[in-house]
Design a protein around this motif. Structure first.
Motif, mmCIF file in Angstrom:
data_model
loop_
_atom_site.group_PDB
_atom_site.id
_atom_site.type_symbol
_atom_site.label_atom_id
_atom_site.label_comp_id
_atom_site.label_asym_id
_atom_site.label_seq_id
_atom_site.Cartn_x
_atom_site.Cartn_y
_atom_site.Cartn_z
ATOM 1 N N SER A 91 -10.265 -7.278 2.564
ATOM 2 C CA SER A 91 -9.560 -7.694 1.361
ATOM 3 C C SER A 91 -8.185 -7.053 1.342
ATOM 4 N N ALA A 92 -7.271 -7.792 0.765
ATOM 5 C CA ALA A 92 -5.912 -7.298 0.701
ATOM 6 C C ALA A 92 -5.390 -7.484 -0.706
ATOM 7 N N ILE A 93 -4.553 -6.596 -1.097
ATOM 8 C CA ILE A 93 -3.880 -6.813 -2.375
ATOM 9 C C ILE A 93 -2.392 -6.931 -2.104
ATOM 10 N N ASN A 94 -1.768 -7.805 -2.818
ATOM 11 C CA ASN A 94 -0.333 -7.976 -2.669
ATOM 12 C C ASN A 94 0.363 -7.362 -3.857
ATOM 13 N N ILE A 95 1.093 -6.319 -3.577
ATOM 14 C CA ILE A 95 1.787 -5.682 -4.691
ATOM 15 C C ILE A 95 3.260 -6.060 -4.655
ATOM 16 N N GLY A 96 3.502 -7.235 -4.125
ATOM 17 C CA GLY A 96 4.875 -7.711 -4.027
ATOM 18 C C GLY A 96 5.072 -8.344 -2.671
ATOM 19 N N GLU A 97 6.168 -9.040 -2.508
ATOM 20 C CA GLU A 97 6.424 -9.686 -1.232
ATOM 21 C C GLU A 97 6.512 -8.630 -0.130
ATOM 22 N N ARG A 98 5.869 -8.899 0.982
ATOM 23 C CA ARG A 98 5.840 -7.988 2.137
ATOM 24 C C ARG A 98 5.209 -6.637 1.796
ATOM 25 N N LEU A 99 4.481 -6.577 0.723
ATOM 26 C CA LEU A 99 3.850 -5.305 0.380
ATOM 27 C C LEU A 99 2.335 -5.467 0.287
ATOM 28 N N THR A 100 1.763 -5.969 1.356
ATOM 29 C CA THR A 100 0.326 -6.130 1.405
ATOM 30 C C THR A 100 -0.325 -4.760 1.590
ATOM 31 N N ARG A 101 -1.398 -4.518 0.864
ATOM 32 C CA ARG A 101 -2.141 -3.276 1.049
ATOM 33 C C ARG A 101 -3.582 -3.628 1.389
ATOM 34 N N ILE A 102 -4.112 -2.928 2.368
ATOM 35 C CA ILE A 102 -5.484 -3.195 2.787
ATOM 36 C C ILE A 102 -6.281 -1.900 2.804
ATOM 37 N N SER A 103 -7.596 -2.049 2.758
ATOM 38 C CA SER A 103 -8.459 -0.877 2.636
ATOM 39 C C SER A 103 -8.660 -0.177 3.980
ATOM 40 N N LYS A 104 -8.299 1.089 4.016
ATOM 41 C CA LYS A 104 -8.453 1.887 5.237
ATOM 42 C C LYS A 104 -9.929 2.062 5.582
ATOM 43 N N SER A 105 -10.755 2.332 4.550
ATOM 44 C CA SER A 105 -12.180 2.586 4.844
ATOM 45 C C SER A 105 -12.858 1.327 5.371
ATOM 46 N N LYS A 106 -12.404 0.160 4.885
ATOM 47 C CA LYS A 106 -12.967 -1.097 5.390
ATOM 48 C C LYS A 106 -12.591 -1.288 6.863
ATOM 49 N N LEU A 107 -11.343 -0.990 7.183
ATOM 50 C CA LEU A 107 -10.889 -1.105 8.575
ATOM 51 C C LEU A 107 -11.625 -0.113 9.477
ATOM 52 N N GLU A 108 -11.898 1.072 8.940
ATOM 53 C CA GLU A 108 -12.621 2.085 9.723
ATOM 54 C C GLU A 108 -14.000 1.601 10.137
ATOM 55 N N GLU A 109 -14.608 0.764 9.261
ATOM 56 C CA GLU A 109 -15.919 0.226 9.623
ATOM 57 C C GLU A 109 -15.798 -0.761 10.783
ATOM 58 N N MET A 110 -14.630 -1.384 10.889
ATOM 59 C CA MET A 110 -14.458 -2.440 11.894
ATOM 60 C C MET A 110 -13.838 -1.978 13.198
ATOM 61 N N PHE A 111 -12.989 -0.972 13.124
ATOM 62 C CA PHE A 111 -12.254 -0.576 14.326
ATOM 63 C C PHE A 111 -12.379 0.912 14.602
ATOM 64 N N PRO A 112 -12.537 1.235 15.871
ATOM 65 C CA PRO A 112 -12.444 2.659 16.227
ATOM 66 C C PRO A 112 -10.996 3.089 16.090
ATOM 67 N N LEU A 113 -10.765 4.358 15.961
ATOM 68 C CA LEU A 113 -9.396 4.836 15.842
ATOM 69 C C LEU A 113 -8.623 4.559 17.125
ATOM 70 N N ARG A 114 -7.343 4.421 16.961
ATOM 71 C CA ARG A 114 -6.492 4.145 18.128
ATOM 72 C C ARG A 114 -6.613 5.260 19.168
ATOM 73 N N GLU A 115 -6.782 4.830 20.380
ATOM 74 C CA GLU A 115 -6.807 5.821 21.450
ATOM 75 C C GLU A 115 -5.422 5.895 22.045
ATOM 76 N N GLU A 116 -4.992 7.105 22.295
ATOM 77 C CA GLU A 116 -3.667 7.246 22.882
ATOM 78 C C GLU A 116 -3.696 6.771 24.313
ATOM 79 N N PRO A 117 -2.741 5.925 24.665
ATOM 80 C CA PRO A 117 -2.713 5.522 26.072
ATOM 81 C C PRO A 117 -2.441 6.746 26.953
ATOM 82 N N ILE A 118 -2.988 6.716 28.122
ATOM 83 C CA ILE A 118 -2.778 7.835 29.038
ATOM 84 C C ILE A 118 -1.306 7.896 29.407
#
Ligand SMILES: [Zn+2]
Length: 187
Positions: A91-118
């Motif tokens: 889910s996203a909330i729009n708090i203005g044009e180009r100001l989309t906000r999305i839930s970090k905890s929801k994304l955490e359920e879907m994606f592992p944290l970014r791994e630094e490239p070697i």
């Protein structure tokens, strides 16, 4: 026995052209390609640093994050994020044009944290095992690859492969020799 001429033929890691490698560590066909590859590594490194700077500025407690912050934290593309929003997966909330906000905890359920490239700009130091079990004798190399002893010695010199003498035998690391003759072309 006529001495065969051998060359290491490789594909340039940058442009894909086939070239004759002068040393075991030659990976690019030209200065231009090696410079281009270096620039790419530097650009990649800079991008990672920028992403890290964004991540460190996000307070842990804040759940709603911007798309740019999500890219930095999870290493996913903006396109992926917008697609997930469109599909209703996050889910996203729009708090203005180009100001989309999305839930970090929801994304955490879907994606592992970014791994630094070697960081490939600093190659790992090369370790040679010079133990006899990890080495071939010159005679073994000559037999295995069908090359006469003097040609083997010439290659070892030309490609700076380390050797060790025990008694009457000269040993060279199997890994380096296999690598040397792996993509050899008989001219
Ligand atoms: Zn090239």
């Amino acid at each position: 026995m006529p001495s065969a001429k051998f060359e290491i033929k490789r594909k340039c890691k940058c442009c894909g052209a086939t070239f004759l490698a002068k040393t075991l560590d030659s990976w690019y066909c030209s200065r231009k390609c090696s410079q281009k590859a270096y620039d790419q590594r530097m650009a990649e490194k800079k991008k990672v640093e920028q992403l890290n700077a964004i991540v460190t500025q996000i307070p842990d407690a804040r759940d709603y994050i911007s798309v740019q912050e999500a890219v930095a934290i999870f290493g996913i593309s903006k396109d992926t994020i917008y697609r997930l929003i469109r599909k209703g997966k996050i889910s996203a909330i729009n708090i203005g044009e180009r100001l989309t906000r999305i839930s970090k905890s929801k994304l955490e359920e879907m994606f592992p944290l970014r791994e630094e490239p070697i960081d490939r700009s600093k190659p790992l130091p090369k370790f040679y095992s010079m133990e006899p079990e990890d080495c071939y004798t010159i005679g073994e190399i000559s037999k295995k690859f069908g090359i006469n002893d003097s040609t083997v010695y010439a290659h070892i010199r030309n490609y700076s492969i380390p050797t060790r003498q025990i008694g009457n035998y000269v040993y060279a690391p199997k890994a380096d020799i296999d690598n040397l003759y792996k993509d050899v072309v008989k001219l």
